[in-house]
Write a protein that holds these residues in place. Structure first.
Motif, PDB file in Angstrom:
ATOM      1  N   VAL A  84      56.580  26.774 -26.339  1.00  0.00           N
ATOM      2  CA  VAL A  84      56.497  28.028 -27.073  1.00  0.00           C
ATOM      3  C   VAL A  84      57.775  28.794 -26.779  1.00  0.00           C
ATOM      4  CG1 VAL A  84      55.233  30.188 -27.316  1.00  0.00           C
ATOM      5  CG2 VAL A  84      53.991  28.073 -26.810  1.00  0.00           C
ATOM      6  N   TRP A  85      58.500  29.144 -27.829  1.00  0.00           N
ATOM      7  CA  TRP A  85      59.728  29.918 -27.649  1.00  0.00           C
ATOM      8  C   TRP A  85      59.394  31.393 -27.692  1.00  0.00           C
ATOM      9  CZ3 TRP A  85      64.383  28.486 -26.115  1.00  0.00           C
ATOM     10  CH2 TRP A  85      64.701  27.122 -26.186  1.00  0.00           C
ATOM     11  N   THR A  86      59.777  32.115 -26.672  1.00  0.00           N
ATOM     12  CA  THR A  86      59.637  33.563 -26.662  1.00  0.00           C
ATOM     13  C   THR A  86      61.024  34.138 -26.893  1.00  0.00           C
ATOM     14  OG1 THR A  86      59.850  33.559 -24.271  1.00  0.00           O
ATOM     15  CG2 THR A  86      57.627  33.587 -25.146  1.00  0.00           C
ATOM     16  N   VAL A  87      61.113  35.016 -27.870  1.00  0.00           N
ATOM     17  CA  VAL A  87      62.398  35.605 -28.233  1.00  0.00           C
ATOM     18  C   VAL A  87      62.227  37.112 -28.352  1.00  0.00           C
ATOM     19  CG1 VAL A  87      64.242  35.668 -29.952  1.00  0.00           C
ATOM     20  CG2 VAL A  87      63.001  33.535 -29.552  1.00  0.00           C
ATOM     21  N   ALA A  88      63.138  37.850 -27.777  1.00  0.00           N
ATOM     22  CA  ALA A  88      63.149  39.306 -27.904  1.00  0.00           C
ATOM     23  C   ALA A  88      64.432  39.712 -28.608  1.00  0.00           C
ATOM     24  CB  ALA A  88      63.067  39.962 -26.534  1.00  0.00           C
ATOM     25  N   THR A  89      64.299  40.529 -29.637  1.00  0.00           N
ATOM     26  CA  THR A  89      65.470  41.053 -30.341  1.00  0.00           C
ATOM     27  C   THR A  89      65.365  42.571 -30.400  1.00  0.00           C
ATOM     28  OG1 THR A  89      64.423  40.930 -32.517  1.00  0.00           O
ATOM     29  CG2 THR A  89      65.685  39.009 -31.809  1.00  0.00           C
ATOM     30  N   ILE A  91      52.640  34.460 -18.653  1.00  0.00           N
ATOM     31  CA  ILE A  91      53.925  34.042 -19.224  1.00  0.00           C
ATOM     32  C   ILE A  91      54.608  35.222 -19.911  1.00  0.00           C
ATOM     33  CG2 ILE A  91      54.988  32.630 -21.038  1.00  0.00           C
ATOM     34  CD1 ILE A  91      54.215  30.965 -18.602  1.00  0.00           C
ATOM     35  N   TRP A  92      53.866  35.929 -20.765  1.00  0.00           N
ATOM     36  CA  TRP A  92      54.442  37.077 -21.464  1.00  0.00           C
ATOM     37  C   TRP A  92      54.849  38.167 -20.491  1.00  0.00           C
ATOM     38  CZ3 TRP A  92      56.764  37.174 -25.780  1.00  0.00           C
ATOM     39  CH2 TRP A  92      56.361  36.362 -26.840  1.00  0.00           C
ATOM     40  N   ARG A  93      54.024  38.422 -19.466  1.00  0.00           N
ATOM     41  CA  ARG A  93      54.360  39.440 -18.473  1.00  0.00           C
ATOM     42  C   ARG A  93      55.668  39.080 -17.763  1.00  0.00           C
ATOM     43  NH1 ARG A  93      50.451  38.948 -14.862  1.00  0.00           N
ATOM     44  NH2 ARG A  93      51.851  37.815 -13.511  1.00  0.00           N
ATOM     45  N   ASP A  94      55.801  37.818 -17.356  1.00  0.00           N
ATOM     46  CA  ASP A  94      57.028  37.380 -16.684  1.00  0.00           C
ATOM     47  C   ASP A  94      58.246  37.529 -17.591  1.00  0.00           C
ATOM     48  OD1 ASP A  94      55.491  36.783 -14.483  1.00  0.00           O
ATOM     49  OD2 ASP A  94      55.525  34.609 -14.816  1.00  0.00           O
ATOM     50  N   PHE A  95      58.080  37.186 -18.867  1.00  0.00           N
ATOM     51  CA  PHE A  95      59.189  37.296 -19.814  1.00  0.00           C
ATOM     52  C   PHE A  95      59.621  38.757 -19.977  1.00  0.00           C
ATOM     53  CE2 PHE A  95      60.746  37.648 -24.277  1.00  0.00           C
ATOM     54  CZ  PHE A  95      61.901  36.908 -24.127  1.00  0.00           C
ATOM     55  N   LEU A  96      58.658  39.646 -20.178  1.00  0.00           N
ATOM     56  CA  LEU A  96      58.991  41.061 -20.348  1.00  0.00           C
ATOM     57  C   LEU A  96      59.575  41.654 -19.066  1.00  0.00           C
ATOM     58  CD1 LEU A  96      55.949  42.298 -22.468  1.00  0.00           C
ATOM     59  CD2 LEU A  96      58.248  41.699 -23.261  1.00  0.00           C
ATOM     60  N   LYS A  97      59.045  41.248 -17.927  1.00  0.00           N
ATOM     61  CA  LYS A  97      59.606  41.715 -16.646  1.00  0.00           C
ATOM     62  C   LYS A  97      61.049  41.251 -16.476  1.00  0.00           C
ATOM     63  CE  LYS A  97      55.919  42.397 -13.347  1.00  0.00           C
ATOM     64  NZ  LYS A  97      55.255  41.836 -12.166  1.00  0.00           N
TER      65      LYS A  97
END
Length: 112
Positions: free
Chosen positions: A7-12, A41-47
């Motif tokens: 799953v690719w998590t991308v923030a723009t 997973i989402w928490r780690d990405f946002l952190k």
């Protein structure tokens, strides 16, 4: 040989026209591949974005996945969340098409 699912998590970011006096500007803030879209997973990405200096977030727009909504409230508790219009329309169109099929097809066909 087995397939690997990622799953690719991308923030723009998206800066509105009226703040820059030019067309909307998008910039990739971060991206990572994970095995799922869990809350952790989402928490780690946002952190990780926050740790790298992301600040001044005015709004977060995403799909309505439970994992990301939970992570947003944990990592950016004061930032408002908005459901992505694309994902909302995509889901509503799918449900509408299913409803139309059920209305015009015999019940025995709908159960297939």
């Amino acid at each position: 040989m087995s397939a690997l699912t990622a799953v690719w998590t991308v923030a723009t970011d998206c800066v509105p026209e009226n703040l820059r006096h030019e067309p909307v500007h998008h910039e990739i803030l971060g991206f990572t591949a994970y095995r799922n879209e869990s809350k952790d997973i989402w928490r780690d990405f946002l952190k990780s974005l926050k740790k790298r200096g992301l600040k001044g977030v005015l709004m977060i727009t995403s799909d309505a996945h439970e994992g990301i909504i939970h992570a947003i409230s944990a990592v950016f508790p004061t930032v408002p969340w908005q459901r992505c219009r694309f994902h909302f329309l995509e889901i509503s169109q799918t449900k509408r098409r299913k409803g139309i099929r059920r209305a015009i097809m015999p019940q025995s066909v709908c159960r297939l």
